[in-house]
Design a protein around this motif. Structure first.
Motif, mmCIF file in Angstrom:
data_model
loop_
_atom_site.group_PDB
_atom_site.id
_atom_site.type_symbol
_atom_site.label_atom_id
_atom_site.label_comp_id
_atom_site.label_asym_id
_atom_site.label_seq_id
_atom_site.Cartn_x
_atom_site.Cartn_y
_atom_site.Cartn_z
ATOM 1 N N ALA A 269 0.823 -1.207 0.000
ATOM 2 C CA ALA A 269 0.000 0.000 0.000
ATOM 3 C C ALA A 269 0.855 1.253 0.000
ATOM 4 O O ALA A 269 2.007 1.234 0.436
ATOM 5 N N GLU A 270 0.265 2.335 -0.509
ATOM 6 C CA GLU A 270 0.900 3.655 -0.450
ATOM 7 C C GLU A 270 -0.005 4.582 0.335
ATOM 8 O O GLU A 270 -1.197 4.722 0.025
ATOM 9 N N TRP A 271 0.581 5.268 1.328
ATOM 10 C CA TRP A 271 -0.189 5.951 2.354
ATOM 11 C C TRP A 271 0.205 7.416 2.477
ATOM 12 O O TRP A 271 1.383 7.747 2.512
ATOM 13 N N ALA A 272 -0.776 8.297 2.550
ATOM 14 C CA ALA A 272 -0.542 9.722 2.811
ATOM 15 C C ALA A 272 -1.456 10.159 3.949
ATOM 16 O O ALA A 272 -2.580 9.665 4.081
ATOM 17 N N LEU A 273 -0.983 11.060 4.786
ATOM 18 C CA LEU A 273 -1.708 11.474 5.994
ATOM 19 C C LEU A 273 -1.629 12.993 6.110
ATOM 20 O O LEU A 273 -0.544 13.561 6.017
ATOM 21 N N TYR A 274 -2.789 13.651 6.286
ATOM 22 C CA TYR A 274 -2.835 15.111 6.228
ATOM 23 C C TYR A 274 -3.526 15.755 7.432
ATOM 24 O O TYR A 274 -4.761 15.750 7.523
ATOM 25 N N PRO A 275 -2.771 16.363 8.333
ATOM 26 C CA PRO A 275 -3.371 17.235 9.348
ATOM 27 C C PRO A 275 -3.695 18.569 8.680
ATOM 28 O O PRO A 275 -2.846 19.128 7.985
ATOM 29 N N ARG B 145 5.353 3.711 2.015
ATOM 30 C CA ARG B 145 4.984 2.379 1.566
ATOM 31 C C ARG B 145 4.790 1.453 2.761
ATOM 32 O O ARG B 145 5.647 1.356 3.632
ATOM 33 N N LEU B 146 3.649 0.786 2.774
ATOM 34 C CA LEU B 146 3.329 -0.190 3.813
ATOM 35 C C LEU B 146 3.171 -1.556 3.169
ATOM 36 O O LEU B 146 2.671 -1.662 2.051
ATOM 37 N N GLU B 147 3.587 -2.584 3.878
ATOM 38 C CA GLU B 147 3.358 -3.953 3.427
ATOM 39 C C GLU B 147 3.060 -4.820 4.639
ATOM 40 O O GLU B 147 3.569 -4.561 5.731
ATOM 41 N N GLY B 148 2.300 -5.885 4.407
ATOM 42 C CA GLY B 148 2.050 -6.821 5.492
ATOM 43 C C GLY B 148 0.658 -7.403 5.393
ATOM 44 O O GLY B 148 -0.019 -7.267 4.367
ATOM 45 N N ASP B 149 0.248 -8.059 6.470
ATOM 46 C CA ASP B 149 -1.108 -8.581 6.550
ATOM 47 C C ASP B 149 -2.088 -7.407 6.363
ATOM 48 O O ASP B 149 -1.876 -6.311 6.903
ATOM 49 N N ILE B 150 -3.147 -7.647 5.616
ATOM 50 C CA ILE B 150 -4.135 -6.592 5.364
ATOM 51 C C ILE B 150 -4.598 -5.949 6.670
ATOM 52 O O ILE B 150 -4.738 -4.719 6.756
ATOM 53 N N GLY B 151 -4.795 -6.766 7.700
ATOM 54 C CA GLY B 151 -5.254 -6.252 8.994
ATOM 55 C C GLY B 151 -4.256 -5.301 9.628
ATOM 56 O O GLY B 151 -4.634 -4.269 10.203
#
Lengths: 217, 217
Positions: free
Chosen positions: A131-137, A176-182
């Protein structure tokens, strides 16, 4: 929070940070299944997933899901796991938002929040994702005096991803995140909630790839 | 901007706001084609699209494209039009970012920007799309003293969408756009640039639906 509906009858309402829907807690989800029978596959998956505690509204671009953070995390984990279980190559895009209900203009301008919610534990699904992740305050109302610090908040969320074992590195504009979906969903929801402890309006976007034929390892 | 590489040899470099790649101008794009032959379809489409002036890096979740804003708008318009021309139902997710090059931590903390770029005109493609759009002015370094105002900036971008004839309303967390693919992409890029005239770090996310079987009208 006290709200005055007319000049002579003040009414005390509940604190908007206590009600997830009034605080605008929710997600928009787009599921793209790369198969000829995508429509039947998506309908079958949506039918399987438990929506207890959530409000849903389906559109032609995405589905809106509103409700408490733990219910949202359960729903997203179950939904993405169900899509993965079809075996189809698929892409799921998720937008999470809290602290800005309403449309165009926030109905809760700065000062109503933040809302603190416990970080829900991950549910292991046995299926993996990248997954590709972005976080916005976000700073909605500079007059409220609470100014988010994007970099400070991102670093706290990345520390959470490292703790969860899902952090795989950073690329242009995303983590970038990887791993179990949970674990990946728990990282995204957890980071969003962590930043939400000090900032009222926080959004996050994640694109998850499932059953990718080009995925290595 | 003057940069000192060692205490006794000051070196004058170019202004980072003048170089799109140094200013972190780019996009991440995920194309999901909902057909059994998605891989061949996507490869064929990518092969057709002109990448002049752009740097590209393909991954298993998305493709990064870096370069000037007008080149990015041309690329995105051509790419989405080419996907639409296949006739397949498809979803294209785009993340635009400028003002925060580097990974995890911005290599240009607040104060290097903003960068002003002209708003490129739309190219009519003859094909339509429905899209959901979010736009985020970000506060990376509160010490720099430039504080974005999310609501002020969103309202300016929505005014642009109305001018372009693509505004169709607001929903939870997003603005709905509809119209010729070229006009919708021009609205998204134009709104991002408009906000970028006063805020250094601005991101935008849009999900476009193409050839939807559930699309009405």
């Amino acid at each position: 929070v006290t709200q005055t509906s007319s000049s002579d009858s003040p009414i005390t309402t509940t604190d908007p940070t206590e009600d997830p829907l009034r605080f605008g807690v929710g997600a928009r989800v787009t599921v793209a299944v790369m198969r000829d029978d995508y429509a039947a596959t998506i309908l079958r998956v949506l039918d399987e997933v438990d929506t207890t505690g959530l409000a849903l509204e389906t559109g032609d671009v995405s589905t809106w899901v509103g409700g408490g953070e733990a219910d949202l995390q359960r729903y997203l984990t179950d939904l993405v796991a169900a899509v993965a279980a079809t075996g189809a190559h698929a892409s799921v895009s998720v937008l999470l938002s809290r602290g800005c209900p309403g449309e165009v203009v926030c109905e809760l301008p700065g000062g109503a929040g933040p809302r603190t919610a416990p970080i829900p534990p991950a549910r292991a699904t046995g299926a993996r994702t990248a997954a590709e992740w972005a976080l916005y305050p976000l700073a909605d109302d500079v007059r409220a005096g609470v100014v988010p610090d994007h970099m400070r908040d991102i670093e706290a969320a990345i520390a959470l991803a490292r703790d969860n074992g899902t952090f795989r590195g950073s690329a242009h504009f995303v983590t970038r995140l990887e791993g179990d979906i949970g674990d990946v969903i728990a990282t995204v929801v957890g980071g969003w909630l962590l930043v939400g402890r000090t900032v009222q309006h926080v959004t996050s976007h994640v694109t998850l790839s499932l059953n990718s034929p080009t995925r290595v390892g």
